[in-house]
Design a protein around this motif. Structure first.
Motif, PDB file in Angstrom:
ATOM      1  N   LEU A 122       0.831  -1.211   0.000  1.00 41.04           N
ATOM      2  CA  LEU A 122       0.000   0.000   0.000  1.00 41.04           C
ATOM      3  C   LEU A 122       0.865   1.261   0.000  1.00 41.04           C
ATOM      4  O   LEU A 122       0.611   2.202  -0.758  1.00 41.04           O
ATOM      5  N   ILE A 123       1.898   1.258   0.834  1.00 40.24           N
ATOM      6  CA  ILE A 123       2.787   2.424   0.921  1.00 40.24           C
ATOM      7  C   ILE A 123       3.504   2.661  -0.401  1.00 40.24           C
ATOM      8  O   ILE A 123       3.617   3.799  -0.875  1.00 40.24           O
ATOM      9  N   LEU A 124       3.981   1.570  -1.020  1.00 42.41           N
ATOM     10  CA  LEU A 124       4.689   1.684  -2.300  1.00 42.41           C
ATOM     11  C   LEU A 124       3.818   2.374  -3.347  1.00 42.41           C
ATOM     12  O   LEU A 124       4.284   3.235  -4.097  1.00 42.41           O
ATOM     13  N   SER A 125       2.554   2.006  -3.390  1.00 43.72           N
ATOM     14  CA  SER A 125       1.637   2.589  -4.379  1.00 43.72           C
ATOM     15  C   SER A 125       1.270   4.026  -4.047  1.00 43.72           C
ATOM     16  O   SER A 125       1.266   4.894  -4.926  1.00 43.72           O
ATOM     17  N   VAL A 126       0.952   4.281  -2.793  1.00 43.61           N
ATOM     18  CA  VAL A 126       0.521   5.627  -2.387  1.00 43.61           C
ATOM     19  C   VAL A 126       1.662   6.635  -2.549  1.00 43.61           C
ATOM     20  O   VAL A 126       1.452   7.763  -3.013  1.00 43.61           O
ATOM     21  N   GLU A 127       2.875   6.236  -2.183  1.00 40.16           N
ATOM     22  CA  GLU A 127       4.026   7.144  -2.290  1.00 40.16           C
ATOM     23  C   GLU A 127       4.245   7.623  -3.724  1.00 40.16           C
ATOM     24  O   GLU A 127       4.649   8.760  -3.958  1.00 40.16           O
ATOM     25  N   HIS A 128       3.969   6.748  -4.687  1.00 37.23           N
ATOM     26  CA  HIS A 128       4.200   7.094  -6.096  1.00 37.23           C
ATOM     27  C   HIS A 128       2.897   7.416  -6.835  1.00 37.23           C
ATOM     28  O   HIS A 128       2.893   7.552  -8.059  1.00 37.23           O
ATOM     29  N   LYS A 129       1.802   7.499  -6.060  1.00 33.83           N
ATOM     30  CA  LYS A 129       0.493   7.825  -6.640  1.00 33.83           C
ATOM     31  C   LYS A 129       0.088   6.855  -7.758  1.00 33.83           C
ATOM     32  O   LYS A 129      -0.518   7.255  -8.757  1.00 33.83           O
ATOM     33  N   ASP A 130       0.412   5.574  -7.562  1.00 33.38           N
ATOM     34  CA  ASP A 130       0.019   4.540  -8.530  1.00 33.38           C
ATOM     35  C   ASP A 130      -1.381   4.016  -8.189  1.00 33.38           C
ATOM     36  O   ASP A 130      -1.589   2.818  -7.977  1.00 33.38           O
ATOM     37  N   PHE A 131      -2.345   4.919  -8.153  1.00 30.52           N
ATOM     38  CA  PHE A 131      -3.673   4.538  -7.675  1.00 30.52           C
ATOM     39  C   PHE A 131      -4.391   3.575  -8.621  1.00 30.52           C
ATOM     40  O   PHE A 131      -5.156   2.717  -8.185  1.00 30.52           O
ATOM     41  N   SER A 132      -4.142   3.702  -9.921  1.00 27.82           N
ATOM     42  CA  SER A 132      -4.792   2.784 -10.871  1.00 27.82           C
ATOM     43  C   SER A 132      -4.251   1.370 -10.707  1.00 27.82           C
ATOM     44  O   SER A 132      -5.000   0.388 -10.792  1.00 27.82           O
ATOM     45  N   LEU A 133      -2.943   1.254 -10.435  1.00 32.40           N
ATOM     46  CA  LEU A 133      -2.353  -0.066 -10.212  1.00 32.40           C
ATOM     47  C   LEU A 133      -2.852  -0.657  -8.892  1.00 32.40           C
ATOM     48  O   LEU A 133      -3.182  -1.846  -8.816  1.00 32.40           O
ATOM     49  N   LEU A 134      -2.928   0.176  -7.877  1.00 33.90           N
ATOM     50  CA  LEU A 134      -3.408  -0.267  -6.569  1.00 33.90           C
ATOM     51  C   LEU A 134      -4.847  -0.756  -6.664  1.00 33.90           C
ATOM     52  O   LEU A 134      -5.218  -1.771  -6.065  1.00 33.90           O
ATOM     53  N   SER A 135      -5.656  -0.058  -7.453  1.00 30.37           N
ATOM     54  CA  SER A 135      -7.059  -0.452  -7.635  1.00 30.37           C
ATOM     55  C   SER A 135      -7.164  -1.841  -8.270  1.00 30.37           C
ATOM     56  O   SER A 135      -7.960  -2.681  -7.844  1.00 30.37           O
ATOM     57  N   ILE A 136      -6.337  -2.091  -9.283  1.00 30.42           N
ATOM     58  CA  ILE A 136      -6.342  -3.388  -9.971  1.00 30.42           C
ATOM     59  C   ILE A 136      -5.972  -4.514  -9.012  1.00 30.42           C
ATOM     60  O   ILE A 136      -6.645  -5.551  -8.947  1.00 30.42           O
ATOM     61  N   VAL A 137      -4.888  -4.308  -8.246  1.00 29.65           N
ATOM     62  CA  VAL A 137      -4.370  -5.385  -7.401  1.00 29.65           C
ATOM     63  C   VAL A 137      -5.245  -5.625  -6.167  1.00 29.65           C
ATOM     64  O   VAL A 137      -5.488  -6.767  -5.784  1.00 29.65           O
ATOM     65  N   THR A 138      -5.736  -4.555  -5.540  1.00 30.44           N
ATOM     66  CA  THR A 138      -6.601  -4.749  -4.364  1.00 30.44           C
ATOM     67  C   THR A 138      -7.918  -5.418  -4.755  1.00 30.44           C
ATOM     68  O   THR A 138      -8.487  -6.185  -3.982  1.00 30.44           O
ATOM     69  N   ASP A 139      -8.385  -5.156  -5.975  1.00 31.05           N
ATOM     70  CA  ASP A 139      -9.591  -5.838  -6.463  1.00 31.05           C
ATOM     71  C   ASP A 139      -9.322  -7.337  -6.587  1.00 31.05           C
ATOM     72  O   ASP A 139     -10.179  -8.168  -6.258  1.00 31.05           O
ATOM     73  N   ALA A 140      -8.117  -7.690  -7.038  1.00 31.23           N
ATOM     74  CA  ALA A 140      -7.746  -9.103  -7.153  1.00 31.23           C
ATOM     75  C   ALA A 140      -7.674  -9.768  -5.781  1.00 31.23           C
ATOM     76  O   ALA A 140      -8.125 -10.909  -5.615  1.00 31.23           O
ATOM     77  N   VAL A 141      -7.131  -9.049  -4.787  1.00 32.62           N
ATOM     78  CA  VAL A 141      -7.050  -9.599  -3.424  1.00 32.62           C
ATOM     79  C   VAL A 141      -8.455  -9.848  -2.875  1.00 32.62           C
ATOM     80  O   VAL A 141      -8.714 -10.869  -2.230  1.00 32.62           O
ATOM     81  N   ARG A 142      -9.375  -8.909  -3.143  1.00 35.66           N
ATOM     82  CA  ARG A 142     -10.771  -9.100  -2.718  1.00 35.66           C
ATOM     83  C   ARG A 142     -11.356 -10.349  -3.367  1.00 35.66           C
ATOM     84  O   ARG A 142     -11.998 -11.178  -2.708  1.00 35.66           O
ATOM     85  N   GLU A 143     -11.137 -10.497  -4.677  1.00 36.88           N
ATOM     86  CA  GLU A 143     -11.655 -11.664  -5.412  1.00 36.88           C
ATOM     87  C   GLU A 143     -11.079 -12.957  -4.831  1.00 36.88           C
ATOM     88  O   GLU A 143     -11.805 -13.943  -4.650  1.00 36.88           O
TER      89      GLU A 143
END
Length: 324
Positions: A122-143
């Motif tokens: 989460l920190i890696l994504s937020v620090e670099h504002k990779d919100f679209s990538l974070l959205s993709i991966v967290t959706d996969a974790v939910r699935e």
């Protein structure tokens, strides 16, 4: 000639080396115990097929960028966290032939290690504002979480249909490979349409990958995992589901009784394996696996020819030809 991962990886060999350095750095911590466990986890890495899908997809659809490295790291961090937590849930002592984190450092520490890995992602994504990538991966974790819970719910009654089986493996396995391919495409600057195409591509690969994994349960020899382990764990997979659908009511009741009540007996497990082999369950599952493979390849046929595309197609082939 059998495909080798080293040959498939050739177009992205330098990127994979750089990724490994960046990934190791992302897991560094000043807490001595935690750093020791992180080093242990890194040394146990498997085939690294997930980051390979990320980098090959990025190269095939656009340009490999710094975001590609971060996307691959994000997937590895969050996926590793789920594996650590899974081992706690399953009370598993081994992971890929090595002692699991919970076996060496007990459950409480393993849960906290999983939490640390999640936070690093989460920190890696937020620090670099990779919100679209974070959205993709967290959706996969939910699935993945939903798929695991669905399998637990259904395995209690042993009433999994083909439709439910496909839903479970789409969520549990295919969603992660789908996220690898969509992250790769998104990080390369591809269009929204291409990102979705690559997500579907990854999903179909993931479906084929899991069916291949399930077929190992009925193989002629032990490769990758012990024969009959799914039966012992009362998991209803495609070969068994299909075989049961083609047999008489009486025979179905007999086999289900073995799975439900006698799956700890090696002789009885072998009986179920022979039933599946003799009922066409293996051939049927192979046919469905090959169909997913064909559908996946069709989705990338229009991509420009490149070494990345060729290796991506070879990696798909590897997933259904592997023997572990």
């Amino acid at each position: 000639m059998a495909l080798s991962l080293s040959n498939i990886k050739a177009p992205i060999a330098s990127e994979m080396d750089e990724f490994e350095r960046k990934f190791r750095a992302s897991m560094k911590t000043k807490v001595l115990l935690l750093d020791k466990i992180m080093n242990y986890i890194v040394k146990r890495k498997g085939k690294q097929m997930r980051p390979m899908f990320v980098f090959l997809t990025a190269g095939a659809t656009g340009t490999i960028t710094e975001a590609t490295y971060r996307g691959a790291s994000l997937i590895e961090l969050l996926h590793t966290a789920t594996l650590v937590h899974d081992d706690v849930v399953d009370n598993a002592d081994y992971r890929r032939g090595f002692f699991s984190v919970n076996a060496l450092w007990k459950n409480k520490i393993a849960v906290l290690v999983g939490d640390f890995l999640l936070s690093r992602g989460l920190i890696l994504s937020v620090e670099h504002k990779d919100f679209s990538l974070l959205s993709i991966v967290t959706d996969a974790v939910r699935e993945m979480s939903e798929g695991e819970l669905l399998q637990m719910e259904k395995s209690r009654q042993l009433n999994i249909t083909e439709e439910v089986y496909f839903q479970i493996i789409r969520q549990k396995t295919a969603s992660l490979i789908a996220s690898c391919c969509s992250v790769g495409a998104r990080s390369s600057g591809a269009s929204d349409e291409m990102v979705e195409t690559m997500r579907l591509f990854g999903e179909k690969i993931g479906m084929a990958f899991q069916i291949k994994d399930d077929l190992f349960d009925y193989g002629e020899e032990e490769v990758g995992k012990p024969l009959g382990i799914d039966i012992k764990e009362k998991k209803m997979t495609l070969p068994l589901i299909h075989a049961l659908s083609k047999t008489s009511w009486l025979e179905r009741r007999r086999i289900m009784s073995i799975v439900r009540n006698e799956s700890s007996k090696p002789k009885k497990v072998k009986e179920v394996i022979e039933f599946v082999r003799n009922s066409g369950g293996i051939e049927y599952a192979q046919t469905i696996m090959n169909r997913f493979h064909t559908d996946a390849i069709a989705l990338v046929e229009d991509l420009p020819d490149s070494t990345y595309k060729r290796s991506l197609i070879q990696l798909v082939q590897f997933t259904i030809e592997r023997n572990n």
